[in-house]
Design a protein around this motif. Structure first.
Motif, short mmCIF file in Angstrom:
data_model
loop_
_atom_site.label_atom_id
_atom_site.label_comp_id
_atom_site.label_asym_id
_atom_site.label_seq_id
_atom_site.Cartn_x
_atom_site.Cartn_y
_atom_site.Cartn_z
N ALA A 1 0.83 -1.20 0.00
CA ALA A 1 0.00 0.00 0.00
C ALA A 1 0.87 1.26 0.00
O ALA A 1 0.59 2.22 -0.72
CB ALA A 1 -0.92 -0.01 1.22
N THR A 2 1.94 1.24 0.79
CA THR A 2 2.84 2.40 0.83
C THR A 2 3.60 2.55 -0.48
O THR A 2 3.89 3.66 -0.91
CB THR A 2 3.84 2.26 2.01
N VAL B 1 0.58 4.00 -2.75
CA VAL B 1 0.01 5.25 -2.20
C VAL B 1 0.69 5.55 -0.87
O VAL B 1 0.27 5.07 0.19
CB VAL B 1 -1.52 5.13 -1.99
N GLY C 1 1.65 6.71 2.62
CA GLY C 1 0.86 7.24 3.73
C GLY C 1 -0.43 6.48 3.97
O GLY C 1 -1.00 6.56 5.06
N SER C 2 -0.90 5.73 2.97
CA SER C 2 -2.20 5.05 3.10
C SER C 2 -2.15 3.99 4.21
O SER C 2 -3.07 3.89 5.04
CB SER C 2 -2.61 4.41 1.78
N ALA C 3 -1.05 3.22 4.25
CA ALA C 3 -0.95 2.17 5.26
C ALA C 3 -0.85 2.75 6.66
O ALA C 3 -1.47 2.24 7.61
CB ALA C 3 0.27 1.29 4.97
N HIS C 4 -0.09 3.84 6.79
CA HIS C 4 0.03 4.48 8.10
C HIS C 4 -1.33 4.99 8.59
O HIS C 4 -1.64 4.91 9.77
CB HIS C 4 1.03 5.64 8.04
N PHE C 5 -2.12 5.52 7.66
CA PHE C 5 -3.45 6.02 8.01
C PHE C 5 -4.34 4.88 8.49
O PHE C 5 -5.01 4.98 9.52
CB PHE C 5 -4.08 6.72 6.80
N VAL C 6 -4.31 3.77 7.76
CA VAL C 6 -5.14 2.60 8.13
C VAL C 6 -4.67 2.02 9.47
O VAL C 6 -5.48 1.55 10.27
CB VAL C 6 -5.08 1.53 7.01
N ALA D 1 1.13 9.56 8.71
CA ALA D 1 0.67 9.42 7.33
C ALA D 1 0.84 10.73 6.56
O ALA D 1 1.27 10.73 5.39
CB ALA D 1 -0.78 8.97 7.29
N ALA E 1 3.25 11.36 3.38
CA ALA E 1 2.76 11.92 2.12
C ALA E 1 3.56 13.16 1.72
O ALA E 1 3.92 13.33 0.55
CB ALA E 1 1.28 12.26 2.26
#
Lengths: 63, 270
Positions: free
Chosen positions: B9-10, B13, B15-20, B27, B31
């Motif tokens: 995911a990172t 995209v 930052g997406s994995a950190h957000f999840v 995140a 980004a």
């Protein structure tokens, strides 16, 4: 490039590379430097042997 | 989230994995340091970035199509694959005008190429961070392993210092920096120059401090002729970059297993 300049660059570079290469084998700077120094001597010795062998091959087969 | 999924995911995209994984602030930082840096750099250099791809991706066929969708030949940007893919899709690859523009360097080219390159390296490190966070493990040192690797990229040896191996970190940092700046000095400051030696730059970028200094300070300097030992300087700087990759890897391991873990290895060997 003179031989002295080559040696002056080669030996310190080998030591610095060996410092990083041997880093996982010790936890202290002293331990790393000690292992790296031994490795440097070994690598430099093998380099001398290889250069001597290449010069000998050149002298024998490439007159 | 599975660690592999977090890593992928990172990759696509940032930052997406950190957000999840419940790290919204990190995140945003991810980004900004990947997508942000890439687009600032790309807005400076534009399509000239593609002049530095390792394998020419122009032309048709399946190979050309694959390289256009997955621009993995674009090192060191390709670890920031999502951004590189978007830029690749926007690329006008077929016209002669576009090819001419790609060959034309503009102003601030060293800064732009540095920013796009750094975005790739940083995303590789953020991928490690996402993978680590997804594992839900506790580091045995004061710092998380990916942060130790990131610190070592920014300043060689600092990851070891933060992980508890202070004197060893100082020695390793000195070894990498002496090699890098020795090479820079021998070459008269022109060893780090992505415009002239782009393939070598891919190795040099692994030493963050050196490549940032070289790209911003010495590379833009004017010169009439190449220095006598320019090749030697380029080689030393590249070797220093790969040395720092080893330092980063070791810093990760030290932070993961604890500052005393390697003593066991040393004692077992002796």
């Amino acid at each position: 490039m003179t031989l002295l300049f080559r040696i002056a660059v080669f030996v310190p570079c080998v030591f610095l590379i060996m410092v990083v290469y041997c880093a996982p084998r010790a936890t202290t700077a002293k331990g790393v430097a000690s292992i790296a120094a031994r490795k440097t001597v070994k690598v430099c010795g093998w380099t001398v042997v290889l250069v001597a062998a290449m010069l000998a091959i050149e002298a024998i087969w490439l007159p | 989230m599975q660690p592999l999924h977090a890593l992928l995911a990172t990759l696509f995209v940032p930052g997406s994995a950190h957000f999840v994984l419940g790290r919204p602030v990190r995140a945003v930082v991810v980004a900004l340091t990947t997508i942000g840096l890439f687009w600032i750099g790309y807005s400076i250099v534009g399509t000239h970035m593609w002049y530095h791809e390792l394998v020419p991706s122009t032309g048709g066929g399946i190979r050309g199509l694959l390289f256009r969708i997955f621009p993995v030949m674009m090192l060191p940007e390709s670890p920031n694959l999502g951004c590189t893919m978007v830029a690749s899709m926007m690329r006008d690859i077929d016209s002669v005008e576009a090819m001419r523009l790609e060959r034309m360097p503009g102003g601030l080219v060293h800064l732009g190429l540095l920013l796009t390159a750094c975005s790739g390296v940083l995303n590789a490190l953020w991928m490690c961070d996402a993978h680590w966070l997804a594992q839900n493990r506790e580091p045995r040192a004061k710092i998380a392993p990916p942060m130790a690797a990131l610190a070592s990229w920014l300043l060689p040896g600092s990851g070891h210092v933060l992980a508890g191996q202070r004197d060893k970190g100082l020695l390793l940092g000195a070894a990498v920096l002496v090699m890098f700046f020795g090479g820079l000095a021998i070459s008269g400051g022109h060893a780090v120059d992505r415009v002239l030696a782009d393939a070598w730059f891919d190795g040099q970028v692994l030493c963050g401090t050196g490549v940032i200094f070289g790209s911003l300070v010495t590379a833009p300097l004017r010169y009439d002729a190449l220095p006598t030992y320019n090749d030697l300087g380029i080689t030393l700087c590249t070797v220093a970059g790969f040395m720092n990759l080893l330092v980063m890897t070791n810093a990760y391991t030290v932070a993961e297993d604890g500052p005393d873990s390697v003593v066991v290895v040393e004692e077992a060997k002796s």
